[in-house]
Design a protein around this motif. Structure first.
Motif, short mmCIF file in Angstrom:
data_model
loop_
_atom_site.label_atom_id
_atom_site.label_comp_id
_atom_site.label_asym_id
_atom_site.label_seq_id
_atom_site.Cartn_x
_atom_site.Cartn_y
_atom_site.Cartn_z
N CYS A 201 0.83 -1.37 0.40
CA CYS A 201 0.56 -0.42 0.39
C CYS A 201 1.00 1.02 -0.41
O CYS A 201 2.10 1.11 0.35
N ILE A 202 0.83 1.89 -0.91
CA ILE A 202 1.81 3.11 -1.14
C ILE A 202 0.29 4.32 -0.83
O ILE A 202 -0.38 4.90 -2.11
N PRO A 203 0.91 5.55 -0.11
CA PRO A 203 0.47 6.60 0.17
C PRO A 203 0.29 7.60 -0.66
O PRO A 203 1.56 7.78 -1.28
N LEU A 204 -0.67 8.25 -1.21
CA LEU A 204 -0.94 9.24 -1.69
C LEU A 204 -1.39 10.50 -1.14
O LEU A 204 -2.82 10.51 -0.06
N SER A 205 -0.33 11.15 -0.38
CA SER A 205 -1.06 12.37 0.52
C SER A 205 0.16 13.39 -0.36
O SER A 205 1.53 13.31 -0.76
N ALA A 206 0.04 14.78 0.06
CA ALA A 206 0.41 16.20 -0.60
C ALA A 206 0.35 17.14 0.91
O ALA A 206 -1.32 16.88 1.05
N HIS A 207 1.09 17.63 1.37
CA HIS A 207 1.33 18.63 2.15
C HIS A 207 -0.41 19.05 3.03
O HIS A 207 -1.33 19.56 3.39
N GLY A 208 0.04 17.35 3.92
CA GLY A 208 -0.68 16.61 4.58
C GLY A 208 -2.31 17.09 4.34
O GLY A 208 -2.81 16.32 5.33
N ASP A 209 -2.43 16.54 3.07
CA ASP A 209 -4.04 16.05 2.94
C ASP A 209 -3.95 14.39 2.17
O ASP A 209 -3.24 14.50 0.97
N HIS A 210 -4.50 13.85 2.82
CA HIS A 210 -5.02 12.92 1.87
C HIS A 210 -5.62 12.62 1.08
O HIS A 210 -6.58 12.50 0.78
N VAL A 211 -5.06 12.24 -0.26
CA VAL A 211 -5.38 11.87 -1.45
C VAL A 211 -6.48 10.32 -1.56
O VAL A 211 -7.09 10.21 -2.07
N GLY A 212 -5.43 9.60 -0.90
CA GLY A 212 -5.99 7.48 -1.45
C GLY A 212 -4.98 7.27 -1.05
O GLY A 212 -3.38 7.47 0.03
N VAL A 213 -4.82 5.96 -1.89
CA VAL A 213 -3.91 5.20 -1.14
C VAL A 213 -4.01 3.86 -2.68
O VAL A 213 -5.05 3.21 -3.74
N ILE A 214 -2.61 3.75 -3.18
CA ILE A 214 -2.33 2.77 -3.97
C ILE A 214 -2.26 1.71 -4.00
O ILE A 214 -1.15 1.66 -2.73
N VAL A 215 -2.67 0.51 -4.33
CA VAL A 215 -3.01 -1.45 -3.81
C VAL A 215 -2.05 -1.80 -4.54
O VAL A 215 -2.28 -1.22 -6.46
#
Length: 170
Positions: free
Chosen positions: A109-123
């Motif tokens: 699981c790879i987090p998608l987050s930028a500038h402290g904002d949760h965008v999603g997860v790549i599985v």
């Protein structure tokens, strides 16, 4: 392959992420879940790239399933995998079902987050050997995922500004 930051909309950005993972890291079994702030959870996205994974479209994983690898990955902002030594998180049904559905030994699981904002997860579904090989590229993979998250954040910000302007006009 389309430049992540030049993609005109969210779907194009997601396709560019998918293709980037295929080309740069030779990955095939890729699922993307985006964070839905209103519903407080992750929602599966159909990228239209792989027939097998269309079924994941709209699948919802609520944030309250705190032990799920996907939810922990999202909140901690760390790459997590099902290959690490057994811990208290084994046996979360949604994770087990995803691994079985993908048909691999486990998942990353790879987090998608930028500038402290949760965008999603790549599985990414992987076999043990693939995981060991990919682990040498984790640094580059994290840089790629941050770039992807930044692109998605940018698109969402543009969309929110456009909606604000439209509602002001009304």
């Amino acid at each position: 392959m389309m430049n992540l930051l030049e993609a005109p909309d969210e779907q194009s950005t997601l396709k560019a992420v998918y293709q980037g993972l295929q080309i740069l890291f030779d990955l095939q079994d890729i699922l993307i879940f985006l964070y839905d702030r209103e519903r407080e959870g992750l929602v599966g996205v159909d990228l239209g790239e792989n027939e097998k994974y269309k079924i994941v479209s709209g699948v919802f994983i609520p944030s309250k399933i705190e032990k799920s690898l996907l939810i922990r990955c999202l909140h901690r902002g760390d790459m997590l995998d099902s290959f690490s030594p057994l811990d208290a998180t084994k046996g979360v049904i949604v994770d087990e079902q995803l691994i079985r559905f993908i048909g691999k030994d486990g998942m990353l699981c790879i987090p998608l987050s930028a500038h402290g904002d949760h965008v999603g997860v790549i599985v990414v579904g992987l076999d043990e050997v693939e995981f060991t090989h990919l682990s040498q590229q984790f640094g580059v993979l994290q840089m790629f995922s941050r770039q992807a998250a930044t692109a998605l954040c940018g698109y969402r910000l543009k969309k929110a500004q456009l909606n604000a302007v439209q509602s002001e006009r009304l």
